[in-house]
Design a protein around this motif. Sequence first.
Motif, PDB file in Angstrom:
ATOM      1  N   LEU A   1       0.865  -1.178   0.000  1.00 37.61           N
ATOM      2  CA  LEU A   1       0.000   0.000   0.000  1.00 37.61           C
ATOM      3  C   LEU A   1       0.899   1.224   0.000  1.00 37.61           C
ATOM      4  O   LEU A   1       1.833   1.330   0.802  1.00 37.61           O
ATOM      5  N   GLU A   2       0.631   2.131  -0.908  1.00 32.86           N
ATOM      6  CA  GLU A   2       1.349   3.404  -1.033  1.00 32.86           C
ATOM      7  C   GLU A   2       0.381   4.486  -0.554  1.00 32.86           C
ATOM      8  O   GLU A   2      -0.677   4.685  -1.144  1.00 32.86           O
ATOM      9  N   ILE A   3       0.744   5.135   0.541  1.00 36.05           N
ATOM     10  CA  ILE A   3      -0.156   6.050   1.238  1.00 36.05           C
ATOM     11  C   ILE A   3       0.293   7.496   1.024  1.00 36.05           C
ATOM     12  O   ILE A   3       1.475   7.787   0.937  1.00 36.05           O
ATOM     13  N   LYS A   4      -0.666   8.417   1.004  1.00 32.40           N
ATOM     14  CA  LYS A   4      -0.382   9.837   0.760  1.00 32.40           C
ATOM     15  C   LYS A   4       0.424  10.508   1.860  1.00 32.40           C
ATOM     16  O   LYS A   4       1.123  11.479   1.604  1.00 32.40           O
TER      17      LYS A   4
ATOM     18  N   MET B   1       8.857  -3.851   4.188  1.00 31.71           N
ATOM     19  CA  MET B   1       9.201  -2.439   4.098  1.00 31.71           C
ATOM     20  C   MET B   1       8.083  -1.610   4.719  1.00 31.71           C
ATOM     21  O   MET B   1       6.912  -1.865   4.480  1.00 31.71           O
ATOM     22  N   ALA B   2       8.461  -0.616   5.500  1.00 28.15           N
ATOM     23  CA  ALA B   2       7.528   0.388   6.015  1.00 28.15           C
ATOM     24  C   ALA B   2       8.356   1.638   6.214  1.00 28.15           C
ATOM     25  O   ALA B   2       9.150   1.725   7.142  1.00 28.15           O
ATOM     26  N   GLN B   3       8.190   2.595   5.293  1.00 29.81           N
ATOM     27  CA  GLN B   3       9.048   3.777   5.348  1.00 29.81           C
ATOM     28  C   GLN B   3       8.456   4.945   4.572  1.00 29.81           C
ATOM     29  O   GLN B   3       7.705   4.754   3.636  1.00 29.81           O
TER      30      GLN B   3
ATOM     31  N   VAL C   1       5.180   3.956   2.364  1.00 27.23           N
ATOM     32  CA  VAL C   1       4.977   2.688   1.682  1.00 27.23           C
ATOM     33  C   VAL C   1       5.092   1.550   2.682  1.00 27.23           C
ATOM     34  O   VAL C   1       6.026   1.520   3.488  1.00 27.23           O
ATOM     35  N   VAL C   2       4.128   0.628   2.615  1.00 24.55           N
ATOM     36  CA  VAL C   2       4.142  -0.556   3.464  1.00 24.55           C
ATOM     37  C   VAL C   2       4.056  -1.779   2.556  1.00 24.55           C
ATOM     38  O   VAL C   2       3.131  -1.892   1.749  1.00 24.55           O
TER      39      VAL C   2
END
Length: 183
Positions: A8-11, A33-35, A43-44
């Motif tokens: 998931l790519e978050i704003k 990945m969570a960064q 991005v998670v």
Amino acid sequence: MRSAIGLLEIKNITKGILVADAMLKAANVELVMAQPLCPGKYVVMVAGDVGAVQSAVRSGQAAGGSDNIVDEFILPNAHASIFPALTGCTNVKEIKALGVIESFSVASAIIAADAAVKAAAISLLEVRLARGMGGKAVVTMSGDVGAVSTAVRAGSDVIKESGFFLDSLVLPAPHKNLHEVLY
């Protein structure tokens, strides 16, 4: 075991952290990945069996809200070369023909890389994710000219419908010094 990956790519960063927490609590998945990434996105990515990844992504979507999701994917059978390319850990000794796919989203670049490496006998060099690139992502690959052309076309085609495709390039014979500045 990493049989599937979901992203998931978050704003924004705060929602991204919330999404990461929800994804990890929802299913037995590995956090890959969570960064935060440029320009302030988050991005998670998780890995695991297909059902667990699907459950984690659904929970992340619910926690983040559809208005905050830039892009997303679930790849049920991600190619093994995706992981070293994401971390820039591929061993690049020589660039034959060079292929490049440029995208407006992290998720679409990873999808393009997976499609490219499954379409032809190429080596993924790197999947560079929006760091210092204004939110764009770039996939680079090398191999014989025909294979690179096939891979670039396959990777580009799979993301053109999403509206995130920006450009692509095949250099049949890149200058020998180009390798030094790319990686």
